[in-house]
Design a protein around this motif. Sequence first.
Motif, short mmCIF file in Angstrom:
data_model
loop_
_atom_site.label_atom_id
_atom_site.label_comp_id
_atom_site.label_asym_id
_atom_site.label_seq_id
_atom_site.Cartn_x
_atom_site.Cartn_y
_atom_site.Cartn_z
N MET A 159 -13.40 62.68 55.17
CA MET A 159 -13.86 61.38 54.72
C MET A 159 -13.92 60.38 55.88
O MET A 159 -14.84 59.60 55.98
N ARG A 160 -12.90 60.40 56.76
CA ARG A 160 -12.87 59.47 57.89
C ARG A 160 -14.00 59.79 58.86
O ARG A 160 -14.60 58.88 59.43
N ARG A 161 -14.30 61.06 59.05
CA ARG A 161 -15.41 61.43 59.93
C ARG A 161 -16.74 60.96 59.34
O ARG A 161 -17.60 60.46 60.06
N ALA A 162 -16.87 61.12 58.05
CA ALA A 162 -18.10 60.66 57.40
C ALA A 162 -18.25 59.15 57.56
O ALA A 162 -19.34 58.65 57.83
N ALA A 163 -17.15 58.41 57.42
CA ALA A 163 -17.20 56.95 57.57
C ALA A 163 -17.63 56.57 58.99
O ALA A 163 -18.42 55.64 59.18
N LEU A 164 -17.14 57.31 59.98
CA LEU A 164 -17.53 57.04 61.37
C LEU A 164 -19.04 57.20 61.55
O LEU A 164 -19.71 56.31 62.09
N TYR A 165 -19.58 58.30 61.06
CA TYR A 165 -21.00 58.57 61.26
C TYR A 165 -21.89 57.71 60.35
O TYR A 165 -23.00 57.35 60.74
N ILE A 166 -21.41 57.35 59.18
CA ILE A 166 -22.16 56.43 58.31
C ILE A 166 -22.21 55.05 58.97
O ILE A 166 -23.25 54.40 58.97
N GLY A 167 -21.09 54.63 59.56
CA GLY A 167 -21.08 53.36 60.27
C GLY A 167 -22.04 53.35 61.44
O GLY A 167 -22.79 52.39 61.65
N ALA A 168 -22.06 54.44 62.21
CA ALA A 168 -22.99 54.55 63.34
C ALA A 168 -24.44 54.54 62.84
O ALA A 168 -25.31 53.91 63.44
N ALA A 169 -24.69 55.23 61.73
CA ALA A 169 -26.05 55.27 61.17
C ALA A 169 -26.47 53.88 60.69
O ALA A 169 -27.64 53.50 60.83
N ALA A 170 -25.54 53.10 60.15
CA ALA A 170 -25.86 51.74 59.71
C ALA A 170 -26.23 50.86 60.90
O ALA A 170 -27.20 50.11 60.85
N VAL A 171 -25.46 50.97 61.99
CA VAL A 171 -25.78 50.22 63.20
C VAL A 171 -27.16 50.63 63.71
O VAL A 171 -27.99 49.78 64.06
N ALA B 168 -11.56 60.79 64.78
CA ALA B 168 -11.61 60.28 63.41
C ALA B 168 -10.46 60.78 62.56
O ALA B 168 -10.01 60.09 61.65
N ALA B 169 -9.97 61.95 62.86
CA ALA B 169 -8.91 62.54 62.05
C ALA B 169 -7.58 61.80 62.19
O ALA B 169 -6.77 61.83 61.26
N HIS B 170 -7.33 61.16 63.32
CA HIS B 170 -6.00 60.60 63.54
C HIS B 170 -5.97 59.20 64.16
O HIS B 170 -4.92 58.74 64.57
N ARG B 171 -7.07 58.52 64.21
CA ARG B 171 -7.10 57.17 64.79
C ARG B 171 -7.19 56.13 63.68
O ARG B 171 -7.76 56.39 62.63
#
Length: 167
Positions: free
Chosen positions: A1-13, A79-82
């Motif tokens: 889920m955290r990895r998906a949030a990272l890449y969704i955020g990048a895609a939004a930018v 993303a897994a631990h930050r």
Amino acid sequence: MRRAALYIGAAAVLAVAWGVRTWAERDLTGDGRDVGLLQLRLTYNPGAAFSLGAEHPTLVLIITSVLCLAIAIAGWWAAAHRPGLQLAGMASILGGALANLTDRLGDGVVTDYFHSGWWPTFNLPDVTIVIGALLLMLAEIRRPADSRQTPAATTAPATDPGSPSGA
């Protein structure tokens, strides 16, 4: 889920940057338009930051592609631990880097449109990269001091070189 949030955020930018670039190319001219401290002025940059490498656009494309891949891989791992603030910073950097890369893929140049008169003309992806770096620094400053120590510093016993036993 955290990895998906990272890449969704990048895609939004990336999506917002594409939209702003499309608007800039459609509505701005080289003469510019004043908007407070900035002037909106359409320019194209064949180089990287501060036009570095402008005479070698293929090399700039290769280097920026490798950097985008490295950021995406580092983001996957981190993303897994930050904490969330670091993920937001990485998403902002990755999205901005991908926006500049995809802009460059079409014709070898990046579209710039923010002009201050005292700083080189830049674009929204440049802004998101800087904001991402600031978020990463803020996350590091906010991290507890004990979690910033190196493993050697936390496990090595303190010694007094002047004592016979060294302790």
